[in-house]
Design an enzyme around this catalytic site. Sequence first.
Site, PDB file in Angstrom:
ATOM      1  N   LYS A   1      -7.256   9.234   2.161  1.00  0.00           N
ATOM      2  CA  LYS A   1      -6.312   9.652   3.209  1.00  0.00           C
ATOM      3  C   LYS A   1      -5.310  10.657   2.654  1.00  0.00           C
ATOM      4  O   LYS A   1      -4.991  11.651   3.317  1.00  0.00           O
ATOM      5  CB  LYS A   1      -5.576   8.432   3.775  1.00  0.00           C
ATOM      6  CG  LYS A   1      -6.465   7.514   4.585  1.00  0.00           C
ATOM      7  CD  LYS A   1      -5.720   6.258   4.987  1.00  0.00           C
ATOM      8  CE  LYS A   1      -6.618   5.303   5.767  1.00  0.00           C
ATOM      9  NZ  LYS A   1      -5.911   4.053   6.126  1.00  0.00           N
TER      10      LYS A   1
ATOM     11  N   HIS B   1      -0.149  -7.500  -3.033  1.00  0.00           N
ATOM     12  CA  HIS B   1      -0.914  -8.552  -2.365  1.00  0.00           C
ATOM     13  C   HIS B   1       0.028  -9.524  -1.661  1.00  0.00           C
ATOM     14  O   HIS B   1       1.110  -9.814  -2.161  1.00  0.00           O
ATOM     15  CB  HIS B   1      -1.736  -9.362  -3.384  1.00  0.00           C
ATOM     16  CG  HIS B   1      -2.703  -8.552  -4.161  1.00  0.00           C
ATOM     17  ND1 HIS B   1      -2.362  -7.908  -5.325  1.00  0.00           N
ATOM     18  CD2 HIS B   1      -3.995  -8.287  -3.952  1.00  0.00           C
ATOM     19  CE1 HIS B   1      -3.424  -7.269  -5.793  1.00  0.00           C
ATOM     20  NE2 HIS B   1      -4.431  -7.489  -4.976  1.00  0.00           N
TER      21      HIS B   1
END
Length: 121
Positions: free
Chosen positions: A62, A106
Amino acid sequence: MIVGTGIDIVEFNRMEAVMERQPRFITRILTPGERDVMEALSSRRQTEFLAGRFAVKEALAKANGSGVGASISWKDVEVLNAKSGAPVAVCSRFDDSIHIHASISHSRSSAVGQVILEKAD
Protein backbone atom coordinates in the site's frame (compact mmCIF):
# COMPACT_ATOMS: atom_id res chain seq x y z
CA MET A 1 11.68 12.37 2.23
CA ILE A 2 8.64 10.18 2.95
CA VAL A 3 7.34 8.65 -0.28
CA GLY A 4 4.61 6.40 1.09
CA THR A 5 2.76 5.10 4.12
CA GLY A 6 0.65 2.00 4.56
CA ILE A 7 -1.21 0.16 7.28
CA ASP A 8 -3.01 -3.18 7.46
CA ILE A 9 -4.80 -5.17 10.14
CA VAL A 10 -5.28 -8.95 10.20
CA GLU A 11 -7.61 -10.88 12.50
CA PHE A 12 -6.14 -14.07 13.92
CA ASN A 13 -9.29 -16.15 13.43
CA ARG A 14 -9.35 -15.31 9.71
CA MET A 15 -5.66 -16.15 9.40
CA GLU A 16 -6.20 -19.51 11.15
CA ALA A 17 -9.09 -20.31 8.81
CA VAL A 18 -6.97 -19.59 5.73
CA MET A 19 -4.10 -21.69 7.12
CA GLU A 20 -6.49 -24.64 7.59
CA ARG A 21 -8.16 -24.32 4.16
CA GLN A 22 -4.96 -23.68 2.21
CA PRO A 23 -1.98 -25.59 3.62
CA ARG A 24 0.40 -24.00 1.07
CA PHE A 25 -0.63 -20.49 2.13
CA ILE A 26 2.36 -20.17 4.47
CA THR A 27 4.87 -21.03 1.75
CA ARG A 28 3.19 -18.52 -0.60
CA ILE A 29 3.45 -15.68 1.92
CA LEU A 30 6.66 -16.25 3.90
CA THR A 31 10.27 -16.39 2.75
CA PRO A 32 12.36 -19.40 3.83
CA GLY A 33 13.98 -17.27 6.56
CA GLU A 34 10.61 -16.20 7.91
CA ARG A 35 9.35 -19.79 7.85
CA ASP A 36 12.39 -20.92 9.87
CA VAL A 37 11.55 -18.39 12.58
CA MET A 38 7.85 -19.28 12.55
CA GLU A 39 8.43 -23.04 12.84
CA ALA A 40 10.29 -22.54 16.13
CA LEU A 41 7.24 -20.88 17.74
CA SER A 42 4.24 -22.32 19.58
CA SER A 43 1.00 -22.76 17.61
CA ARG A 44 -0.55 -19.53 18.93
CA ARG A 45 2.61 -17.53 18.29
CA GLN A 46 2.80 -18.96 14.76
CA THR A 47 -0.59 -17.44 13.97
CA GLU A 48 0.47 -14.10 15.46
CA PHE A 49 3.77 -14.22 13.56
CA LEU A 50 2.12 -14.99 10.21
CA ALA A 51 -0.58 -12.36 10.73
CA GLY A 52 2.02 -9.72 11.59
CA ARG A 53 4.19 -10.51 8.56
CA PHE A 54 1.15 -10.58 6.29
CA ALA A 55 0.05 -7.17 7.65
CA VAL A 56 3.49 -5.60 7.11
CA LYS A 57 3.73 -6.95 3.56
CA GLU A 58 0.26 -5.60 2.74
CA ALA A 59 1.15 -2.26 4.35
CA LEU A 60 4.36 -2.07 2.32
CA ALA A 61 2.50 -2.73 -0.92
CA LYS A 62 0.00 0.00 0.00
CA ALA A 63 2.83 2.40 0.85
CA ASN A 64 4.32 1.64 -2.56
CA GLY A 65 0.97 2.45 -4.14
CA SER A 66 0.70 -0.83 -5.96
CA GLY A 67 -0.85 -3.54 -3.83
CA VAL A 68 0.57 -7.05 -3.62
CA GLY A 69 0.93 -8.63 -7.03
CA ALA A 70 1.14 -5.48 -9.15
CA SER A 71 4.84 -4.75 -8.66
CA ILE A 72 5.67 -6.50 -5.38
CA SER A 73 5.09 -10.15 -4.53
CA TRP A 74 4.79 -11.66 -1.06
CA LYS A 75 8.29 -13.12 -1.17
CA ASP A 76 9.89 -9.89 -2.44
CA VAL A 77 9.46 -8.67 1.13
CA GLU A 78 11.15 -10.27 4.13
CA VAL A 79 10.40 -9.22 7.71
CA LEU A 80 12.76 -10.51 10.36
CA ASN A 81 13.76 -9.04 13.72
CA ALA A 82 16.72 -7.02 14.88
CA LYS A 83 18.47 -8.17 18.06
CA SER A 84 16.32 -5.63 19.90
CA GLY A 85 13.19 -7.42 18.65
CA ALA A 86 12.15 -4.61 16.31
CA PRO A 87 10.89 -5.75 12.90
CA VAL A 88 13.27 -5.16 10.01
CA ALA A 89 11.72 -5.25 6.54
CA VAL A 90 13.63 -5.47 3.28
CA CYS A 91 12.24 -5.54 -0.25
CA SER A 92 14.25 -7.02 -3.09
CA ARG A 93 12.42 -4.73 -5.56
CA PHE A 94 13.72 -1.54 -3.92
CA ASP A 95 17.12 0.00 -4.47
CA ASP A 96 19.33 1.20 -1.62
CA SER A 97 17.80 4.69 -1.70
CA ILE A 98 14.54 3.42 -0.14
CA HIS A 99 14.46 2.78 3.61
CA ILE A 100 11.56 0.80 5.07
CA HIS A 101 10.34 1.72 8.56
CA ALA A 102 8.09 -1.12 9.77
CA SER A 103 6.13 -1.68 12.94
CA ILE A 104 3.99 -4.61 14.10
CA SER A 105 1.59 -4.62 17.02
CA HIS A 106 -0.66 -7.36 18.36
CA SER A 107 -3.86 -7.41 20.39
CA ARG A 108 -5.65 -10.47 21.68
CA SER A 109 -7.41 -10.95 18.34
CA SER A 110 -5.42 -9.20 15.62
CA ALA A 111 -2.12 -7.87 14.34
CA VAL A 112 -1.47 -4.55 12.69
CA GLY A 113 1.43 -3.66 10.44
CA GLN A 114 2.51 -0.14 9.55
CA VAL A 115 5.12 0.88 6.99
CA ILE A 116 6.68 4.21 6.10
CA LEU A 117 8.82 4.36 2.97
CA GLU A 118 11.60 6.93 3.04
CA LYS A 119 13.73 7.88 0.04
CA ALA A 120 17.20 9.32 0.52
CA ASP A 121 17.55 12.84 -0.90
